[in-house]
Scaffold this motif. Structure first.
Motif, PDB file in Angstrom:
ATOM      1  N   SER A   1       0.399  -1.046  -0.003  1.00 12.58           N
ATOM      2  CA  SER A   1      -0.299   0.079   0.249  1.00 12.58           C
ATOM      3  C   SER A   1       0.964   1.160  -0.374  1.00 12.58           C
ATOM      4  O   SER A   1       2.050   1.054   0.130  1.00 12.58           O
ATOM      5  CB  SER A   1      -0.894  -0.072   1.019  1.00 12.58           C
ATOM      6  N   GLY A   2       0.103   2.568  -0.068  1.00 14.41           N
ATOM      7  CA  GLY A   2       1.038   3.542  -0.340  1.00 14.41           C
ATOM      8  C   GLY A   2       1.387   3.869  -1.656  1.00 14.41           C
ATOM      9  O   GLY A   2       1.406   3.544  -3.256  1.00 14.41           O
ATOM     10  N   ALA A   3       2.222   4.695  -1.554  1.00  9.84           N
ATOM     11  CA  ALA A   3       3.204   5.096  -2.374  1.00  9.84           C
ATOM     12  C   ALA A   3       3.757   3.922  -3.426  1.00  9.84           C
ATOM     13  O   ALA A   3       4.289   3.357  -2.749  1.00  9.84           O
ATOM     14  CB  ALA A   3       4.278   6.347  -2.756  1.00  9.84           C
ATOM     15  N   ALA A   4       3.974   3.961  -5.055  1.00  8.79           N
ATOM     16  CA  ALA A   4       4.739   2.151  -5.387  1.00  8.79           C
ATOM     17  C   ALA A   4       6.126   2.999  -6.521  1.00  8.79           C
ATOM     18  O   ALA A   4       5.382   4.325  -7.025  1.00  8.79           O
ATOM     19  CB  ALA A   4       3.663   1.224  -6.666  1.00  8.79           C
ATOM     20  N   GLN A   5       6.745   2.608  -6.456  1.00  3.56           N
ATOM     21  CA  GLN A   5       7.996   2.804  -6.990  1.00  3.56           C
ATOM     22  C   GLN A   5       8.838   1.557  -7.842  1.00  3.56           C
ATOM     23  O   GLN A   5       8.222   0.846  -7.742  1.00  3.56           O
ATOM     24  CB  GLN A   5       9.548   3.642  -6.419  1.00  3.56           C
ATOM     25  N   VAL A   6       8.666   2.097  -9.182  1.00  3.73           N
ATOM     26  CA  VAL A   6       8.657   0.912 -10.129  1.00  3.73           C
ATOM     27  C   VAL A   6       9.859   0.981 -10.590  1.00  3.73           C
ATOM     28  O   VAL A   6      10.499   2.209 -11.099  1.00  3.73           O
ATOM     29  CB  VAL A   6       7.905   0.659 -11.105  1.00  3.73           C
ATOM     30  N   HIS A   7      11.129  -0.164 -10.364  1.00  2.00           N
ATOM     31  CA  HIS A   7      12.329   0.087 -11.118  1.00  2.00           C
ATOM     32  C   HIS A   7      12.070  -1.208 -12.324  1.00  2.00           C
ATOM     33  O   HIS A   7      12.779  -1.868 -12.296  1.00  2.00           O
ATOM     34  CB  HIS A   7      13.369  -0.107 -10.146  1.00  2.00           C
ATOM     35  N   GLU A   8      13.271  -0.886 -13.865  1.00  2.00           N
ATOM     36  CA  GLU A   8      13.720  -2.282 -14.720  1.00  2.00           C
ATOM     37  C   GLU A   8      15.077  -2.330 -14.553  1.00  2.00           C
ATOM     38  O   GLU A   8      15.833  -0.957 -14.719  1.00  2.00           O
ATOM     39  CB  GLU A   8      12.780  -1.531 -15.982  1.00  2.00           C
ATOM     40  N   LEU A   9      15.401  -3.153 -15.619  1.00  2.00           N
ATOM     41  CA  LEU A   9      16.529  -3.094 -15.875  1.00  2.00           C
ATOM     42  C   LEU A   9      17.890  -2.320 -16.464  1.00  2.00           C
ATOM     43  O   LEU A   9      18.418  -1.777 -16.096  1.00  2.00           O
ATOM     44  CB  LEU A   9      17.322  -4.784 -15.946  1.00  2.00           C
ATOM     45  N   SER A  10      16.720  -1.342 -17.993  1.00  2.00           N
ATOM     46  CA  SER A  10      16.955  -0.227 -17.968  1.00  2.00           C
ATOM     47  C   SER A  10      17.892   0.373 -17.520  1.00  2.00           C
ATOM     48  O   SER A  10      18.227   1.739 -18.473  1.00  2.00           O
ATOM     49  CB  SER A  10      15.948  -0.554 -19.238  1.00  2.00           C
ATOM     50  N   THR A  11      16.912   0.706 -16.595  1.00  2.00           N
ATOM     51  CA  THR A  11      17.096   1.971 -16.109  1.00  2.00           C
ATOM     52  C   THR A  11      18.285   1.428 -15.069  1.00  2.00           C
ATOM     53  O   THR A  11      18.520   3.211 -14.425  1.00  2.00           O
ATOM     54  CB  THR A  11      15.861   2.639 -15.226  1.00  2.00           C
ATOM     55  N   VAL A  12      18.995   0.799 -14.415  1.00  2.00           N
ATOM     56  CA  VAL A  12      19.414   0.730 -13.296  1.00  2.00           C
ATOM     57  C   VAL A  12      20.718   0.284 -13.583  1.00  2.00           C
ATOM     58  O   VAL A  12      21.040  -0.530 -14.390  1.00  2.00           O
ATOM     59  CB  VAL A  12      18.804  -0.335 -12.182  1.00  2.00           C
ATOM     60  N   ASP A  13      21.454   0.422 -13.148  1.00  2.00           N
ATOM     61  CA  ASP A  13      23.555   0.144 -13.049  1.00  2.00           C
ATOM     62  C   ASP A  13      22.854  -0.785 -12.458  1.00  2.00           C
ATOM     63  O   ASP A  13      23.009  -1.398 -11.256  1.00  2.00           O
ATOM     64  CB  ASP A  13      24.282   1.087 -12.722  1.00  2.00           C
ATOM     65  N   ILE A  14      23.655  -2.253 -13.021  1.00  2.00           N
ATOM     66  CA  ILE A  14      23.969  -3.481 -12.289  1.00  2.00           C
ATOM     67  C   ILE A  14      24.967  -3.268 -11.259  1.00  2.00           C
ATOM     68  O   ILE A  14      25.776  -2.655 -11.734  1.00  2.00           O
ATOM     69  CB  ILE A  14      23.614  -5.088 -13.260  1.00  2.00           C
ATOM     70  N   GLU A  15      24.805  -3.650 -10.693  1.00  2.00           N
ATOM     71  CA  GLU A  15      25.073  -4.391  -9.151  1.00  2.00           C
ATOM     72  C   GLU A  15      26.113  -2.749  -8.330  1.00  2.00           C
ATOM     73  O   GLU A  15      26.961  -2.461  -7.710  1.00  2.00           O
ATOM     74  CB  GLU A  15      26.785  -5.037  -9.188  1.00  2.00           C
ATOM     75  N   SER A  16      25.138  -1.568  -8.799  1.00  2.00           N
ATOM     76  CA  SER A  16      25.604  -1.040  -8.027  1.00  2.00           C
ATOM     77  C   SER A  16      24.225  -0.322  -7.155  1.00  2.00           C
ATOM     78  O   SER A  16      22.883  -0.137  -7.009  1.00  2.00           O
ATOM     79  CB  SER A  16      25.451   0.953  -9.528  1.00  2.00           C
ATOM     80  N   CYS A  17      24.847   0.388  -5.589  1.00  2.00           N
ATOM     81  CA  CYS A  17      23.902   1.312  -5.454  1.00  2.00           C
ATOM     82  C   CYS A  17      23.203   2.355  -5.176  1.00  2.00           C
ATOM     83  O   CYS A  17      23.848   2.630  -5.727  1.00  2.00           O
ATOM     84  CB  CYS A  17      24.676   1.469  -3.929  1.00  2.00           C
ATOM     85  N   VAL A  18      21.231   1.867  -5.481  1.00  2.00           N
ATOM     86  CA  VAL A  18      20.918   2.147  -6.408  1.00  2.00           C
ATOM     87  C   VAL A  18      20.028   2.757  -4.454  1.00  2.00           C
ATOM     88  O   VAL A  18      18.891   2.469  -4.939  1.00  2.00           O
ATOM     89  CB  VAL A  18      19.472   1.949  -6.880  1.00  2.00           C
ATOM     90  N   PRO A  19      20.258   4.607  -4.201  1.00  2.00           N
ATOM     91  CA  PRO A  19      19.148   4.746  -3.169  1.00  2.00           C
ATOM     92  C   PRO A  19      18.034   5.583  -3.607  1.00  2.00           C
ATOM     93  O   PRO A  19      17.657   5.695  -4.531  1.00  2.00           O
ATOM     94  CB  PRO A  19      20.496   5.670  -2.918  1.00  2.00           C
ATOM     95  N   LEU A  20      17.185   5.224  -2.961  1.00  2.00           N
ATOM     96  CA  LEU A  20      15.287   5.553  -2.989  1.00  2.00           C
ATOM     97  C   LEU A  20      15.618   6.858  -3.241  1.00  2.00           C
ATOM     98  O   LEU A  20      16.656   7.783  -1.997  1.00  2.00           O
ATOM     99  CB  LEU A  20      14.568   5.126  -2.039  1.00  2.00           C
ATOM    100  N   PRO A  21      14.907   7.685  -3.850  1.00  2.00           N
ATOM    101  CA  PRO A  21      14.904   9.819  -3.892  1.00  2.00           C
ATOM    102  C   PRO A  21      14.771   9.832  -2.450  1.00  2.00           C
ATOM    103  O   PRO A  21      14.295   9.082  -1.823  1.00  2.00           O
ATOM    104  CB  PRO A  21      13.625  10.215  -4.422  1.00  2.00           C
ATOM    105  N   ALA A  22      15.135  10.895  -2.497  1.00  2.00           N
ATOM    106  CA  ALA A  22      15.379  11.704  -0.694  1.00  2.00           C
ATOM    107  C   ALA A  22      13.917  11.636  -0.356  1.00  2.00           C
ATOM    108  O   ALA A  22      13.273  12.457  -1.663  1.00  2.00           O
ATOM    109  CB  ALA A  22      15.469  12.825  -0.701  1.00  2.00           C
ATOM    110  N   GLY A  23      13.357  11.492   0.749  1.00  2.00           N
ATOM    111  CA  GLY A  23      12.173  11.433   1.271  1.00  2.00           C
ATOM    112  C   GLY A  23      11.442   9.897   1.057  1.00  2.00           C
ATOM    113  O   GLY A  23      10.151   9.275   1.743  1.00  2.00           O
TER     114      GLY A  23
END
Length: 142
Positions: A67-89
């Motif tokens: 529930s609540g706001a959803a975030q969707v991430h795909e391989l095409s927009t993410v660097d593999i094996e890199s730390c991906v912090p969620l947006p501030a807040g």
């Protein structure tokens, strides 16, 4: 604790009903694939009562039970094996991993291993209640 959470998540994926064995009887008229044939070739869907998330996606929700706001991430927009912090807040307390790759979620926004972290299999893992607030993730090669 981490093993218990992973076991619970894997148990939730086992809720997907198995297809019944064929009776061997052919239908009188056949106009396309049967429901059983479609279910064998269809990509894995969300187990009953759990949130949908598209194939190849990592879906994160702000609150438990998807529930609540959803975030969707795909391989095409993410660097593999890199730390991906969620947006501030923003953070997450529920997730679905359908990337086809293992994903590690972190309590730390810097993917620090001094806080809580857990790795989830990529074939279809539904986690309605993360054991900690997720602030970052890494998608692994395999």
């Amino acid at each position: 604790m981490r093993t218990t959470v992973l076991a619970a998540a894997l148990a939730a994926t086992a809720l997907v009903p198995a297809t019944a064995p064929s009776s061997g009887a052919a239908p009188a008229a056949h106009h396309g694939p049967t429901a059983q044939e479609r279910s064998r070739s269809a990509p894995q869907a969300a187990p009953a009562g759990l949130a949908p998330c598209g194939a190849g996606q990592l879906c994160l929700w702000a609150r438990p039970d998807f529930s609540g706001a959803a975030q969707v991430h795909e391989l095409s927009t993410v660097d593999i094996e890199s730390c991906v912090p969620l947006p501030a807040g923003r953070s997450a307390q529920a997730l679905v991993n359908r990337t086809g790759r293992p994903v590690t979620t972190y309590q730390s926004a810097e993917c620090g291993e001094t806080g809580e972290f857990e790795t989830y299999p990529g074939g279809g893992t539904w986690v309605p209640r993360s054991p900690y607030t997720v602030r970052a993730f890494k998608i692994w090669e395999s």
